[in-house]
Design an enzyme around this catalytic site. Structure first.
Site, PDB file in Angstrom:
ATOM      1  N   HIS A  60       0.860  -1.183   0.000  1.00 49.93           N
ATOM      2  CA  HIS A  60       0.000   0.000   0.000  1.00 49.93           C
ATOM      3  C   HIS A  60       0.897   1.234   0.000  1.00 49.93           C
ATOM      4  O   HIS A  60       2.033   1.199   0.493  1.00 49.93           O
ATOM      5  CB  HIS A  60      -0.885   0.016   1.244  1.00 49.93           C
ATOM      6  CG  HIS A  60      -1.974  -0.988   1.235  1.00 49.93           C
ATOM      7  ND1 HIS A  60      -3.092  -0.868   2.034  1.00 49.93           N
ATOM      8  CD2 HIS A  60      -2.144  -2.130   0.522  1.00 49.93           C
ATOM      9  CE1 HIS A  60      -3.892  -1.892   1.830  1.00 49.93           C
ATOM     10  NE2 HIS A  60      -3.336  -2.669   0.919  1.00 49.93           N
ATOM     11  N   GLU A  62       0.900   3.853   1.830  1.00 50.78           N
ATOM     12  CA  GLU A  62       1.354   4.248   3.168  1.00 50.78           C
ATOM     13  C   GLU A  62       2.516   3.384   3.641  1.00 50.78           C
ATOM     14  O   GLU A  62       3.482   3.889   4.223  1.00 50.78           O
ATOM     15  CB  GLU A  62       0.226   4.131   4.196  1.00 50.78           C
ATOM     16  CG  GLU A  62      -0.988   4.960   3.886  1.00 50.78           C
ATOM     17  CD  GLU A  62      -2.074   4.159   3.174  1.00 50.78           C
ATOM     18  OE1 GLU A  62      -1.786   3.583   2.100  1.00 50.78           O
ATOM     19  OE2 GLU A  62      -3.196   4.110   3.681  1.00 50.78           O
ATOM     20  N   CYS A  90      -6.233   1.848   5.923  1.00 49.50           N
ATOM     21  CA  CYS A  90      -6.870   0.592   6.332  1.00 49.50           C
ATOM     22  C   CYS A  90      -6.293   0.143   7.681  1.00 49.50           C
ATOM     23  O   CYS A  90      -5.373   0.770   8.212  1.00 49.50           O
ATOM     24  CB  CYS A  90      -6.614  -0.468   5.257  1.00 49.50           C
ATOM     25  SG  CYS A  90      -4.894  -1.044   5.212  1.00 49.50           S
ATOM     26  N   CYS A  93      -2.383  -0.436   7.487  1.00 52.80           N
ATOM     27  CA  CYS A  93      -1.619   0.808   7.416  1.00 52.80           C
ATOM     28  C   CYS A  93      -1.743   1.607   8.711  1.00 52.80           C
ATOM     29  O   CYS A  93      -0.765   2.201   9.167  1.00 52.80           O
ATOM     30  CB  CYS A  93      -2.073   1.625   6.215  1.00 52.80           C
ATOM     31  SG  CYS A  93      -1.681   0.818   4.637  1.00 52.80           S
TER      32      CYS A  93
END
Length: 161
Positions: A60, A62, A90, A93
């Site tokens: 991801h 992040e 999410c 993260c």
């Protein structure tokens, strides 16, 4: 005149940098999420989703940005940093944000299906955890959300999952 904390010029400018990263993801046929991390007024990390390209479910924006920032600072503690991301983080993260001790998270669009900052969970404000972050949601939310809506509409047109 600034109407709210969401409209602060610095937040908008930094979110535009995260949006530029999201557009890079879109060009790579990745879910268009971008993130940047700032420290002492400087961008020290810039990343976008790369799950498809890297075949890695943890890739991801992040997560990649946090790794870059830690490398840049030579420490896993990102205590004086701010994370700007186009989509509400999410649970994975958000957990990494807590572990990295990032004190400020600014996000664009909410994520009603997986958001762990405000939508489904409030992990970054949970007093049971060892770290909490100040959060600002909704910065350039329409622009961030529109990029995601267009991506997923195209995916549906192409019959992709």
């Amino acid at each position: 005149m600034v109407d709210s904390i969401r409209d602060l010029p610095g937040h908008n400018d930094l979110m535009r940098l995260a949006l530029a990263e999201a557009r890079l993801a879109l060009a790579e046929n990745e879910v268009p999420v971008g993130a940047i991390i700032v420290h002492a007024g400087q961008v020290i990390a810039a990343a976008h989703n790369q799950r498809e390209q890297l075949r890695d479910p943890t890739a991801h924006a992040e997560m990649i940005a946090i790794t870059q920032a830690a490398e840049s600072l030579g420490s896993w503690r990102l205590e004086d940093c701010g994370l700007f991301v186009t989509l509400e983080p999410c649970p994975m993260c958000s957990g990494a944000i807590v572990q990295a001790r990032i004190p400020l998270v600014v996000y664009g669009a909410t994520d009603p299906k997986a958001g762990a900052v405000d939508s489904l969970f409030k992990l970054l404000a949970d007093p049971r955890l060892n770290h909490r972050a100040q959060t600002v949601g909704g910065v350039l939310a329409e622009e961030c959300g529109q990029l995601l809506r267009e991506f997923f509409a195209e995916q549906r047109r192409q019959g992709k999952k």
